[in-house]
Design an enzyme around this catalytic site. Structure first.
Site, PDB file in Angstrom:
ATOM      1  CG  HIS A 333      -2.222  -0.752   0.941  1.00 43.09           C
ATOM      2  ND1 HIS A 333      -2.336  -2.109   1.140  1.00 43.09           N
ATOM      3  CD2 HIS A 333      -3.438  -0.347   0.492  1.00 43.09           C
ATOM      4  CE1 HIS A 333      -3.553  -2.501   0.828  1.00 43.09           C
ATOM      5  NE2 HIS A 333      -4.250  -1.454   0.435  1.00 43.09           N
ATOM      6  N   GLY A 334       2.055   1.221   0.444  1.00 48.90           N
ATOM      7  CA  GLY A 334       2.839   2.447   0.422  1.00 48.90           C
ATOM      8  C   GLY A 334       4.197   2.298   1.061  1.00 48.90           C
TER       9      GLY A 334
END
Length: 472
Positions: A333-334
């Site tokens: 996700h990041g």
């Protein structure tokens, strides 16, 4: 170019659909491929070589894996080349500077950041996973290798799901890619337009509207003349209200995008997998992850969890496999520690349910839903903890240490109805209402038409609001 923009709704989409429909059957994939490249290059033309390289790596490796049938060593070699090439590019653009910054902070080193990769290629996490699923499936003999590079390129860059999913495996659309005549029909196009309209309404009427409450609190906007509360000045009640609004925003934003993608896929004759199934009605965290971002969960289950042994090698190994999957989910996700913490947070919750809690949750009626919603909302606070205007420590201090500040009552007066509508739209009740309306043609057309007109009016009257998952 985003789906909820004037240029997409009134220019790109009508032109692309018209070109696609009038094109000869054998040319449809070419039209789709070219138009999808235009869509991708509209705002990211400098990353075109990245996309092209990723297509070529997996296309050529897929051919090589099929060619060397009966030679396991060569097949493994080309699978490894595809994995290293695809994941290497993802790591370079998304995680390289994060690793350097973390090393500097933890080890006291002074590595300089890599120049030119401050902006992430749009959708790279999504289309990297899609191309990898193709190569892995060819290696497993689950699909035949694609001989036509145009057809393979059309699959990779298919614009409806290119930027933010759903993650479509090659085998989901392989058969449809090779149906040249009668790929779609009028009923399919009508259904696709309906799904697209509902997705657009979710985005512009719900996500953008309820997201304004969170923006009012954290104080981030393009217009410097607008005044905001600021997280430091908000009371605990207001911060909880803001995180609840962000939870609604994220769901309607991402599920709205997915519905628009699925709808456009149907208009062109493709069946994309469902990505959301009312996740906020879940009665456990385990159930939540079966309903939220279902294509990502399916990808990790099929290509990571099961190959690691799944639940076939005892409880300890199952918990370890779960740890790996949730850690990778957070990292996917990041490139930031708050996402890693978010992934590990869910590992702890899922492990607790596997070990002892799930059997108690299955006996409850109301409290399992409240338990799940509470921990999911806290998880979204962790998820958003690195956004502009948000300080991770201050946010959790405000949430769990009662503090005075700007009251939530004023915002409840302004957003109360919208929050109530958002709550209803998170439940199957909205689908039951639609099932009644769709039985008569006049009520079906009137409902879809009204939603389309109002949503379009909001698009015309407001500034573009990018989809949140474009960042991933």
């Amino acid at each position: 170019m985003i789906f909820s923009s004037i240029i997409f709704l009134f220019h790109f989409l009508p032109f692309t659909l018209a070109a696609y429909y009038i094109a000869p059957p054998r040319a449809k994939n070419t039209v789709l491929f070219v138009c999808s490249l235009v869509f991708y290059c509209w705002g990211e033309v400098r990353f075109f070589p990245v996309m092209l390289t990723l297509i070529l790596i997996n296309y050529l490796c897929g051919l090589a894996i099929a060619h060397f049938e009966g030679r396991p060593g060569m097949r493994r070699l080309f699978l490894a080349l595809a994995l290293v090439g695809s994941l290497g590019m993802l790591f370079y653009f998304k995680y390289a500077n994060f690793v350097l910054e973390s090393a500097n902070a933890l080890l006291g080193t002074s590595f300089a950041p890599i120049e030119g990769i401050s902006v992430l290629p749009l959708g790279i996490s999504f289309y990297t996973f899609q191309t990898l699923s193709y190569t892995i499936d060819v290696y497993r003999h689950d699909v035949a290798s694609e001989k036509n590079i145009i057809d393979f390129g059309a699959y990779v860059v298919m614009f409806p799901q290119l930027i933010a999913g759903p993650i479509v495996k090659y085998r989901d659309v392989a058969a449809q890619l090779h149906v040249y005549k009668h790929r779609y029909n009028i009923a399919q196009i009508e259904e696709g337009m309906t799904i697209f309209t509902f997705g657009l309404a979710k985005k512009v009427l719900l996500a953008d509207a309820v997201g304004a409450l969170w923006t009012d609190i954290i104080g981030v906007a393009d217009d410097a003349s607008v005044t905001f509360v600021g997280l430091a000045n908000a009371s605990t009640g207001l911060v909880w209200l803001g995180i609840l609004a962000y939870s609604f925003q994220l769901y309607f934003d991402f599920s709205g995008y997915s519905m628009m993608a699925i709808g456009m896929g149907k208009m062109m004759g493709f069946e994309f997998p469902q990505n959301f199934n009312y996740p906020y009605i879940s009665a456990s965290i385990t159930e939540f992850w079966r309903r939220w971002h279902m294509t990502l969960s399916s990808w990790f289950r099929e290509y990571v969890y099961i190959p690691l042994g799944g639940n076939r090698k005892g409880l300890r190994r199952q918990i370890f496999n779960l740890f790996i999957v949730e850690l990778l989910t957070g990292i996917w996700h990041g490139a930031n520690w708050n996402f890693i913490c978010w992934g590990l947070y869910y590992f702890v919750l899922l492990a607790a349910e596997k070990l002892f809690l799930l059997k108690h949750l299955q006996k409850g009626r109301v409290w399992p839903h409240l338990y799940t919603l509470f921990f999911v909302v806290v998880g979204w606070a962790m998820f958003v903890g690195n956004d502009p205007g948000v300080q991770f420590g201050l946010l959790f201090q405000k949430l769990f240490t009662p503090s005075a500040g700007v009251s939530a009552l004023y915002f409840l007066r302004n957003y109360g109805v919208l929050l109530a509508v958002s709550f209803v739209c998170c439940t199957p009740l909205i689908e039951k209402i639609w099932d009644v309306l769709r039985r008569r043609s006049w009520s079906r057309v009137l409902t879809v038409g009204a939603l389309l007109v109002v949503s379009t009016a909001y698009v015309v009257g407001s500034t573009n609001s990018p989809f949140l998952y474009f960042n991933f």
